[in-house]
Design a protein around this motif. Sequence first.
Motif, PDB file in Angstrom:
ATOM      1  N   ILE A 337       0.843  -1.192   0.000  1.00 51.82           N
ATOM      2  CA  ILE A 337       0.000   0.000   0.000  1.00 51.82           C
ATOM      3  C   ILE A 337       0.881   1.245   0.000  1.00 51.82           C
ATOM      4  O   ILE A 337       1.780   1.331   0.793  1.00 51.82           O
ATOM      5  CB  ILE A 337      -0.907   0.030   1.238  1.00 51.82           C
ATOM      6  CG1 ILE A 337      -1.704  -1.262   1.342  1.00 51.82           C
ATOM      7  CG2 ILE A 337      -1.832   1.219   1.176  1.00 51.82           C
ATOM      8  CD1 ILE A 337      -2.736  -1.461   0.269  1.00 51.82           C
TER       9      ILE A 337
ATOM     10  N   ALA B  24     -13.432  -4.042   0.381  1.00 51.39           N
ATOM     11  CA  ALA B  24     -13.130  -2.797  -0.324  1.00 51.39           C
ATOM     12  C   ALA B  24     -13.716  -2.827  -1.727  1.00 51.39           C
ATOM     13  O   ALA B  24     -14.208  -1.824  -2.223  1.00 51.39           O
ATOM     14  CB  ALA B  24     -11.622  -2.581  -0.378  1.00 51.39           C
ATOM     15  N   ASN B  44     -15.515   8.727  -1.633  1.00 57.21           N
ATOM     16  CA  ASN B  44     -14.329   8.329  -0.870  1.00 57.21           C
ATOM     17  C   ASN B  44     -14.541   6.935  -0.296  1.00 57.21           C
ATOM     18  O   ASN B  44     -15.607   6.623   0.216  1.00 57.21           O
ATOM     19  CB  ASN B  44     -14.083   9.283   0.307  1.00 57.21           C
ATOM     20  CG  ASN B  44     -13.608  10.640  -0.141  1.00 57.21           C
ATOM     21  OD1 ASN B  44     -14.019  11.654   0.392  1.00 57.21           O
ATOM     22  ND2 ASN B  44     -12.758  10.675  -1.147  1.00 57.21           N
ATOM     23  N   GLY B  45     -13.526   6.130  -0.430  1.00 54.47           N
ATOM     24  CA  GLY B  45     -13.598   4.790   0.165  1.00 54.47           C
ATOM     25  C   GLY B  45     -14.454   3.815  -0.599  1.00 54.47           C
ATOM     26  O   GLY B  45     -14.786   2.756  -0.087  1.00 54.47           O
ATOM     27  N   SER B  46     -14.791   4.135  -1.842  1.00 54.65           N
ATOM     28  CA  SER B  46     -15.670   3.236  -2.586  1.00 54.65           C
ATOM     29  C   SER B  46     -14.888   2.121  -3.272  1.00 54.65           C
ATOM     30  O   SER B  46     -15.482   1.181  -3.789  1.00 54.65           O
ATOM     31  CB  SER B  46     -16.464   4.026  -3.617  1.00 54.65           C
ATOM     32  OG  SER B  46     -15.578   4.738  -4.442  1.00 54.65           O
ATOM     33  N   LYS B  48     -11.966   2.688  -5.537  1.00 52.08           N
ATOM     34  CA  LYS B  48     -11.287   3.017  -6.798  1.00 52.08           C
ATOM     35  C   LYS B  48      -9.804   2.668  -6.731  1.00 52.08           C
ATOM     36  O   LYS B  48      -9.276   1.947  -7.582  1.00 52.08           O
ATOM     37  CB  LYS B  48     -11.434   4.523  -7.112  1.00 52.08           C
ATOM     38  CG  LYS B  48     -12.851   4.992  -7.221  1.00 52.08           C
ATOM     39  CD  LYS B  48     -12.930   6.469  -7.530  1.00 52.08           C
ATOM     40  CE  LYS B  48     -12.380   7.355  -6.424  1.00 52.08           C
ATOM     41  NZ  LYS B  48     -13.131   7.262  -5.168  1.00 52.08           N
ATOM     42  N   THR B  50      -8.224   0.814  -4.634  1.00 51.11           N
ATOM     43  CA  THR B  50      -8.010  -0.622  -4.427  1.00 51.11           C
ATOM     44  C   THR B  50      -8.142  -1.379  -5.743  1.00 51.11           C
ATOM     45  O   THR B  50      -7.347  -2.280  -6.035  1.00 51.11           O
ATOM     46  CB  THR B  50      -9.017  -1.152  -3.394  1.00 51.11           C
ATOM     47  OG1 THR B  50      -8.911  -0.365  -2.220  1.00 51.11           O
ATOM     48  CG2 THR B  50      -8.742  -2.596  -3.061  1.00 51.11           C
ATOM     49  N   GLU B  89      -2.731   6.772  -6.338  1.00 52.74           N
ATOM     50  CA  GLU B  89      -2.759   7.594  -5.137  1.00 52.74           C
ATOM     51  C   GLU B  89      -1.418   8.318  -4.983  1.00 52.74           C
ATOM     52  O   GLU B  89      -0.417   7.667  -4.787  1.00 52.74           O
ATOM     53  CB  GLU B  89      -3.021   6.719  -3.915  1.00 52.74           C
ATOM     54  CG  GLU B  89      -3.809   7.438  -2.863  1.00 52.74           C
ATOM     55  CD  GLU B  89      -4.390   6.470  -1.862  1.00 52.74           C
ATOM     56  OE1 GLU B  89      -3.595   5.905  -1.117  1.00 52.74           O
ATOM     57  OE2 GLU B  89      -5.611   6.271  -1.851  1.00 52.74           O
ATOM     58  N   GLU B 162      -6.590  10.091  -9.473  1.00 52.98           N
ATOM     59  CA  GLU B 162      -6.690  11.483  -9.031  1.00 52.98           C
ATOM     60  C   GLU B 162      -5.489  12.334  -9.429  1.00 52.98           C
ATOM     61  O   GLU B 162      -4.792  12.870  -8.581  1.00 52.98           O
ATOM     62  CB  GLU B 162      -6.894  11.528  -7.517  1.00 52.98           C
ATOM     63  CG  GLU B 162      -8.167  10.798  -7.148  1.00 52.98           C
ATOM     64  CD  GLU B 162      -8.555  10.980  -5.697  1.00 52.98           C
ATOM     65  OE1 GLU B 162      -8.248  12.062  -5.167  1.00 52.98           O
ATOM     66  OE2 GLU B 162      -9.154  10.066  -5.126  1.00 52.98           O
ATOM     67  N   HIS B 194     -12.381  13.302  -8.482  1.00 52.59           N
ATOM     68  CA  HIS B 194     -13.584  13.771  -7.804  1.00 52.59           C
ATOM     69  C   HIS B 194     -14.070  15.064  -8.439  1.00 52.59           C
ATOM     70  O   HIS B 194     -15.071  15.620  -8.012  1.00 52.59           O
ATOM     71  CB  HIS B 194     -13.299  13.992  -6.318  1.00 52.59           C
ATOM     72  CG  HIS B 194     -13.046  12.722  -5.579  1.00 52.59           C
ATOM     73  ND1 HIS B 194     -13.988  11.736  -5.480  1.00 52.59           N
ATOM     74  CD2 HIS B 194     -11.957  12.258  -4.932  1.00 52.59           C
ATOM     75  CE1 HIS B 194     -13.496  10.724  -4.784  1.00 52.59           C
ATOM     76  NE2 HIS B 194     -12.258  11.014  -4.448  1.00 52.59           N
TER      77      HIS B 194
HETATM   78  N1  LIG Z   1      -4.578  -1.207   3.454  1.00 53.32           N
HETATM   79  C1  LIG Z   1      -5.858  -1.208   3.805  1.00 53.32           C
HETATM   80  N2  LIG Z   1      -6.247  -1.830   4.935  1.00 53.32           N
HETATM   81  C2  LIG Z   1      -7.548  -1.847   5.307  1.00 53.32           C
HETATM   82  N3  LIG Z   1      -8.522  -1.276   4.599  1.00 53.32           N
HETATM   83  C3  LIG Z   1      -8.211  -0.631   3.468  1.00 53.32           C
HETATM   84  C4  LIG Z   1      -6.866  -0.564   3.014  1.00 53.32           C
HETATM   85  N4  LIG Z   1      -6.836   0.138   1.841  1.00 53.32           N
HETATM   86  C5  LIG Z   1      -8.120   0.484   1.607  1.00 53.32           C
HETATM   87  N5  LIG Z   1      -8.938   0.021   2.567  1.00 53.32           N
HETATM   88  C6  LIG Z   1     -10.403   0.205   2.637  1.00 53.32           C
HETATM   89  O1  LIG Z   1     -10.945  -0.131   1.399  1.00 53.32           O
HETATM   90  C7  LIG Z   1     -11.976   0.776   1.041  1.00 53.32           C
HETATM   91  C8  LIG Z   1     -11.692   1.339  -0.333  1.00 53.32           C
HETATM   92  O2  LIG Z   1     -10.567   2.176  -0.273  1.00 53.32           O
HETATM   93  P1  LIG Z   1      -9.974   2.876  -1.565  1.00 53.32           P
HETATM   94  O3  LIG Z   1      -8.691   3.510  -1.184  1.00 53.32           O
HETATM   95  O4  LIG Z   1      -9.962   1.919  -2.670  1.00 53.32           O
HETATM   96  O5  LIG Z   1     -11.056   3.993  -1.835  1.00 53.32           O
HETATM   97  P2  LIG Z   1     -11.077   5.112  -2.970  1.00 53.32           P
HETATM   98  O6  LIG Z   1     -12.288   4.853  -3.780  1.00 53.32           O
HETATM   99  O7  LIG Z   1      -9.803   5.172  -3.677  1.00 53.32           O
HETATM  100  O8  LIG Z   1     -11.333   6.406  -2.100  1.00 53.32           O
HETATM  101  P3  LIG Z   1     -10.794   7.903  -2.303  1.00 53.32           P
HETATM  102  O9  LIG Z   1     -11.731   8.562  -3.214  1.00 53.32           O
HETATM  103  O10 LIG Z   1     -10.898   8.475  -0.937  1.00 53.32           O
HETATM  104  O11 LIG Z   1      -9.404   7.826  -2.818  1.00 53.32           O
HETATM  105  C9  LIG Z   1     -12.032   1.805   2.137  1.00 53.32           C
HETATM  106  O12 LIG Z   1     -13.096   1.495   2.984  1.00 53.32           O
HETATM  107  C10 LIG Z   1     -10.737   1.646   2.866  1.00 53.32           C
HETATM  108  O13 LIG Z   1     -10.888   1.910   4.221  1.00 53.32           O
END
Ligand SMILES: Nc1ncnc2c1ncn2[C@@H]1O[C@H](COP(=O)(O)OP(=O)(O)OP(=O)(O)O)[C@@H](O)[C@H]1O
Lengths: 337, 332
Positions: A337, B24, B44-46, B48, B50, B89, B162, B194
């Motif tokens: 990560i 995730a 956020n946290g959806s 993407k 991951t 990221e 992003e 976003h």
């Molecule tokens: N290393 C990790 N350990 C535990 N949970 C994680 C980890 N990485 C992501 N998550 C969880 O997975 C979910 C998706 O996270 P992700 O980073 O993919 O979101 P995102 O869509 O990129 O959000 P953002 O728009 O804020 O960047 C979130 O609920 C996050 O808390």
Amino acid sequence: MNLVRAELERLSARRFVQLMLVLLVLAFAVTAATTLAGSHKPSVSELNSARAQAAEARRDLEATHQECLARQDGTLQSDTDRYFPSDCSDIDPIRQDRLPIAADFLPGVFSFAEQAEPLLYFLIAFLVLFGFLVGASYIGADLNSGGVVNLLLWRPRRLTVLATKLGTLLGTVLVLALLASLAYLGTFWVIGQTAGLPGRLDGDFWSSLGAVHGRGLVLVLLASALGFAIATLGRHTSAALGAFAAYAVVWELGARLVLEIVDARKSDLFMLSSHTGAWLNGGARFYDEQLCRGDNYGSYCEGFYTLPWLPALLVLLGLTGGLTAAAFAVFRRRDLI
Amino acid sequence: MSAVIEIEGLRKTFRSLRSGRRVAVDGFDLLVEAGQVHGFLGPNGSGKTTTLRALLGLVSADSGRMTVLGEPSPELLPRVAGQVGAIVESPQFFGNFTGYRTLRLLARAGGVPVSRVDEVLDLVGLHDRGDERVKGYSLGMKQRLAVASALLKDPRLLILDEPANGLDPAGIREMRDLMRSLAANGVTVLVSSHILGEIQLICDHVTIISRGRRVATGRVDEVLAGHDRHEFLVRVAEPERAVELLHAAELTAAVDGGALVVSGVSDPTAISRVLGEQGLWVGELTPLRPDLESVFLELTGAYEHPSVPRQVGDSSLPQGEAVIDLDRGVDA
Ligand SMILES: Nc1ncnc2c1ncn2[C@@H]1O[C@H](COP(=O)(O)OP(=O)(O)OP(=O)(O)O)[C@@H](O)[C@H]1O
Ligand SMILES: [Mg+2]
């Protein structure tokens, strides 16, 4: 090859590596300077008197031995309060590790032959520390700063990337250690030649120094790989430092105490420090009074046991190899990560 | 058209001692075809980031099938890695290196000619700052450096998570121009952001993710059209009377402020005819088209109770509502 070049550049640009190198040079300069300042080339008369004193000391030893033997045989009776051991062979000059030599009677004169080995031990200790810390911080910082992730986006082969890092680390540390020990011993050799005493630099001397050097280098490489492996497993430089500190306190101090309390036998064999020492010195002898307890009363028991260098090396290799293999296995599957 | 990115049924669960299991990504699908500029949207946290990490082999998926440029990922990703530029990221760089040196190292590791470094620094507007240390860069400059690192390979596929993060208005505009010119040169782009207005301007396709699942995908205009409620804003002299007249003509209308909102009309001439016949002359007749923002908020349920602070993860799951998918038709 390109990957190796890139890794070399990253490694050499690390502030920590640079700092450790500066420390090495500083320690080196301070030792050399103080040695130089405290040493002078002995004059002919100084040399002659030292030789005479050494010969005298050797004669004294021989005389004491003879006296001891005579006393044992009962051929000599005198009421001196001098101490003699029960077994005269303990003070037999032939059986001593070393006999007095001229260099012992030359205060303020640096003798290369006498001092090279302790100096080399100091250097090895520094390089072992250097290897461990640099190995740990190199991968630890890279895992944390996202450097590894960046690299993996370019080369999505995890094992290749990690192996290149480890290889680059070991290669660099080895070259550095070789250069440092050459410069180090070379400088002191020159000091011995010009401002001190070279001493007896015969084949025996060089081969024994070479052996210590070779063993030391192996130890330096093992320490580097160990730092690298623990930091990889723990994803952090501090994992390696923590593991080291925890091991030292919990095991080397705590467990040693517990083992003593429960009267465990040969407890030194459980300590990595014993194995390190045994490897570096080509074997180690430990004392354990437990060995003489219980069995065959009356029979002679010394209470010493030895740890030869080969099993010691195997233990060190096994530990480092095992942790390194674990680090690669974990890194292959881990979420970065 | 050939698929450049295919994801089917991707699932990723993070497990940790403290917070237990966290799903995730939960059965997510994505299809990006050659030449598309594909927007990837979600609260956020959806999931993407991951999803992109799993696609690029940085995290291991629980299940699902993924291909990148036709090769299964992550198994055969090394085969195509040289053609995929990605930032996931805001990437971190080694602060002690200059921007130039950072890129040169990457170029070397990836076997790209070092001459390319100057080109990409120029492209992202860092030409004059390339020999300064990265730790002295501003947020936007670091982001530009990250984009430069993704462009270094002269990629066929560009994945940007992003990229506008921290960019100034001019920078955002430059990024837009850059992406357009890349697209014009045949580069396929997958970009998460976003800034929905920006996505609407740059992207021809979008996929919207909510709580790890896809809630919409397709051409931007069709996704928007799918959420068009055919509403019109009408300004007339006597709104109340106009509402009665429209109701009489079996149209839905309501007074909103000083104007009328008429909905469910496919042909706006009906409105002016009904009102004009009774001597009420229409002063303004504006179609109320949904924009990406309103569709996004509707689909992700992210703005249902404006007075209650919304928590991360509160967004909606795909409900009975159809997912608009051009390539597969409409699935429930
Ligand atoms: N290393 C990790 N350990 C535990 N949970 C994680 C980890 N990485 C992501 N998550 C969880 O997975 C979910 C998706 O996270 P992700 O980073 O993919 O979101 P995102 O869509 O990129 O959000 P953002 O728009 O804020 O960047 C979130 O609920 C996050 O808390
Ligand atoms: Mg993200």
